[in-house]
Design an enzyme around this catalytic site. Structure first.
Site, PDB file in Angstrom:
ATOM      1  N   SER A 129       0.820  -1.216   0.000  1.00 53.81           N
ATOM      2  CA  SER A 129       0.000   0.000   0.000  1.00 53.81           C
ATOM      3  C   SER A 129       0.851   1.261   0.000  1.00 53.81           C
ATOM      4  O   SER A 129       1.937   1.290   0.577  1.00 53.81           O
ATOM      5  CB  SER A 129      -0.905   0.030   1.237  1.00 53.81           C
ATOM      6  OG  SER A 129      -1.604   1.259   1.262  1.00 53.81           O
ATOM      7  N   LYS A 183      -4.492  -6.513   3.548  1.00 58.80           N
ATOM      8  CA  LYS A 183      -4.489  -5.401   2.589  1.00 58.80           C
ATOM      9  C   LYS A 183      -5.928  -5.069   2.139  1.00 58.80           C
ATOM     10  O   LYS A 183      -6.278  -3.890   1.957  1.00 58.80           O
ATOM     11  CB  LYS A 183      -3.617  -5.747   1.368  1.00 58.80           C
ATOM     12  CG  LYS A 183      -3.691  -4.714   0.233  1.00 58.80           C
ATOM     13  CD  LYS A 183      -3.169  -3.369   0.688  1.00 58.80           C
ATOM     14  CE  LYS A 183      -3.070  -2.246  -0.297  1.00 58.80           C
ATOM     15  NZ  LYS A 183      -3.919  -2.016  -1.385  1.00 58.80           N
ATOM     16  N   HIS A 186      -7.487  -3.146   4.839  1.00 58.51           N
ATOM     17  CA  HIS A 186      -6.890  -1.799   4.750  1.00 58.51           C
ATOM     18  C   HIS A 186      -7.677  -0.960   3.739  1.00 58.51           C
ATOM     19  O   HIS A 186      -8.043   0.185   3.996  1.00 58.51           O
ATOM     20  CB  HIS A 186      -5.418  -1.907   4.328  1.00 58.51           C
ATOM     21  CG  HIS A 186      -4.820  -0.619   3.852  1.00 58.51           C
ATOM     22  ND1 HIS A 186      -5.083  -0.087   2.596  1.00 58.51           N
ATOM     23  CD2 HIS A 186      -4.004   0.277   4.452  1.00 58.51           C
ATOM     24  CE1 HIS A 186      -4.462   1.061   2.452  1.00 58.51           C
ATOM     25  NE2 HIS A 186      -3.787   1.312   3.568  1.00 58.51           N
ATOM     26  N   ASN A 187      -7.944  -1.555   2.582  1.00 61.46           N
ATOM     27  CA  ASN A 187      -8.652  -0.800   1.543  1.00 61.46           C
ATOM     28  C   ASN A 187     -10.099  -0.519   1.919  1.00 61.46           C
ATOM     29  O   ASN A 187     -10.628   0.541   1.583  1.00 61.46           O
ATOM     30  CB  ASN A 187      -8.574  -1.544   0.202  1.00 61.46           C
ATOM     31  CG  ASN A 187      -7.234  -1.320  -0.469  1.00 61.46           C
ATOM     32  OD1 ASN A 187      -6.222  -1.138   0.202  1.00 61.46           O
ATOM     33  ND2 ASN A 187      -7.215  -1.336  -1.783  1.00 61.46           N
ATOM     34  N   GLU A 190      -9.863   2.288   4.086  1.00 57.84           N
ATOM     35  CA  GLU A 190      -9.526   3.427   3.211  1.00 57.84           C
ATOM     36  C   GLU A 190     -10.813   4.012   2.592  1.00 57.84           C
ATOM     37  O   GLU A 190     -11.027   5.229   2.612  1.00 57.84           O
ATOM     38  CB  GLU A 190      -8.567   2.922   2.125  1.00 57.84           C
ATOM     39  CG  GLU A 190      -8.236   3.894   1.011  1.00 57.84           C
ATOM     40  CD  GLU A 190      -7.380   3.213  -0.073  1.00 57.84           C
ATOM     41  OE1 GLU A 190      -6.326   2.641   0.271  1.00 57.84           O
ATOM     42  OE2 GLU A 190      -7.759   3.254  -1.258  1.00 57.84           O
TER      43      GLU A 190
END
Ligand code: 6PG
Length: 469
Positions: A129, A183, A186-187, A190
């Site tokens: 990222s 990940k 995480h997105n 986000e």
């Protein structure tokens, strides 16, 4: 001299990552399906070119690597990854390692990891990222796969990663799909972080009638307080820039339909499948979907009139908005970490929430000063709801009133705040001992004899509406 590592796929992210690797003193061989791209990349590498071996066939690429080999794939997620692995594997030895560093769906990573394992081969799925800038100068890296395979390349990943006070933001998260799952979440976070900021922007633009430049100044001020983060910083920046073509604020000439590649949606899907509440993330994904229905929105406005009315209670509203974002952010991260904890159980990963928060402190898109406190709050107890960790409970106690005020003002004025509303509802539900699900249980029992548990003990009961109630 043979290169220490190889990289396939010289698109924006691949090229930046290859330069980062070379910049950190590692010799790297590169390959791209289109030879022209490889040549252009090598020609533009400047002084780093001496560490880069451009190759024009997969055979030459493999031959340029030190054995046992380590090869990073930076190709678009999906079938192309499978095709690339299939083309590469016959040229490799069993102890050569393939690392998929794209934004893969973790289910694909689990499948690829199983296939590699069955064939006695090594495969890592690695979340990266930080966008192009991060890839070039220090991303956050989330590895997944056999630990011994990660250990072989960890020195490179740590060297190229972002550093938080000298600590590398590159960590092995667990086996098979663990890195790509982290990940993905995480997105998802986000998406939610971005959406809540966009909602705050909407309150200021539509509710308070503020110009983009004034909004930029508010974001810049917030970036000096507890909301300090990359996303608030860039929001201040984008709101402060004018369109060179028209001279208008750049934000005012950007069409309001949001794109998405799918990782936020995957987070919401997995949360629903696992049964972990991730309502703020779901609202953020849904908001992007809604935004793309521009024609329908136009029709809606023509029928009902424009929704947003000026907010009447403007006194202290911007300060309340800061509190609202703070509370919304804590609730959203509580959901994200809750999902990670649930997935860790489900997929047998033993994810370490402290490690995850530590990796996200620098380099990645959601980096913020708050993540260091989250790392401390979550170390040692993977199942703790972040909202109940003393530090964050205290912050929430001071900020949830602001969230409530903003959601209420948004509702009255007709300014949609779906992610903030979802965060507030999550907070309210998680602090309510006696919920309304007793009604659901009664309904389920009425129409389907599904039975319920009683507050005075025992399960398997039926109500008097059933023959045996
Ligand atoms: C990152 C980003 C990066 C990218 C995503 C999201 O961590 O560096 O998340 O992976 O921005 O692809 O893109 P979408 O908004 O298009 O889904």
């Amino acid at each position: 001299m043979a290169s220490e590592i190889g990289l396939i796929g010289l698109g924006t992210m691949g090229a930046a990552l290859a330069l980062n690797i070379a910049d950190n003193g590692f010799d790297i061989a590169v390959f791209n399906r289109t030879t022209e791209v490889t040549r252009d990349f090598a020609a533009s590498a400047g002084s780093l070119a001496e560490r880069i071996t451009p190759t024009e066939s997969l055979k030459d690429f493999v031959a340029a690597l030190k054995s046992p080999r380590a090869i990073i794939l930076m190709v678009p997620a999906g079938d192309i990854v499978d095709a690339q692995i299939a083309a590469l594997r016959p040229l490799l030895d069993a102890d050569d390692l393939i690392i998929d560093a794209g934004n893969a769906n973790f289910h694909d990573t689990v499948r690829r990891a199983k296939a590699a394992d069955a064939a006695g081969e090594l495969f890592i799925g690695m979340g990266v990222s930080g966008g192009e800038e991060g890839a070039r100068f220090g991303p956050a890296i989330m590895g997944g796969g056999p630990k011994q395979a990660w250990d072989r390349v960890s020195h490179i990943m740590e060297a190229i990663s972002a550093k938080f006070e000298d600590t590398p933001c590159a960590t092995w998260m667990g086996t098979d799909g663990a890195g790509h799952f982290v990940k993905t979440v995480h997105n998802g976070i986000e998406y939610a972080d971005m959406q809540m900021i966009a909602e705050a922007y909407g309150i200021m633009r539509d509710g308070l009638g503020m110009e983009a430049l004034a909004i930029s100044e508010v974001f810049a001020k917030w970036n000096e307080g507890p909301l300090k983060s990359y996303l608030i910083e860039i929001s201040a920046e984008v709101a402060g820039v004018d369109d060179p073509k028209t001279g208008q604020p750049m934000l005012d000439v950007i069409l309001d339909t949001a794109g998405q590649k799918g990782t936020g949606r995957w987070t919401a899907i997995e949360a629903l499948m696992i049964g972990a509440p991730a309502t703020t993330i779901e609202a953020a994904v849904a908001s992007r979907n809604l935004s793309s229905r521009l024609d329908e929105r136009k029709l809606g406005q023509s029928i009902f009139g424009a929704a947003p009315q000026p907010i009447r209670e403007v006194e202290g509203l911007v300060d309340q908005l800061e509190m609202a974002l703070l509370a919304g952010k804590i609730a959203c991260y509580a959901q994200g970490f809750g999902l990670l904890a649930a997935a860790s159980e489900e997929f047998d990963w033993s994810l370490d929430m402290g490690d995850i928060a530590r990796v996200w402190r620098e380099g990645c898109i959601i980096r913020s000063s708050m993540l260091d406190d989250m790392a401390s709050a979550l170390s040692g107890d993977a199942s703790l709801n972040l909202m109940f960790a003393p530090y964050f409970a205290d912050l929430l106690a001071r900020s949830h009133g602001g969230l409530r005020f903003i959601v209420a003002q948004g509702a009255i004025a007709g300014t949609p705040v779906p992610a903030l509303s979802a965060a507030l509802a999550y907070f309210d539900m998680m602090r309510t001992e006696r919920s309304t699900a007793n009604m659901l249980q009664a309904q389920r029992d009425f129409f389907g004899r599904h039975s319920f548990a009683r507050v005075d003990g025992g399960s398997g009961h039926h109500g008097p509406w059933a023959d045996d109630g």
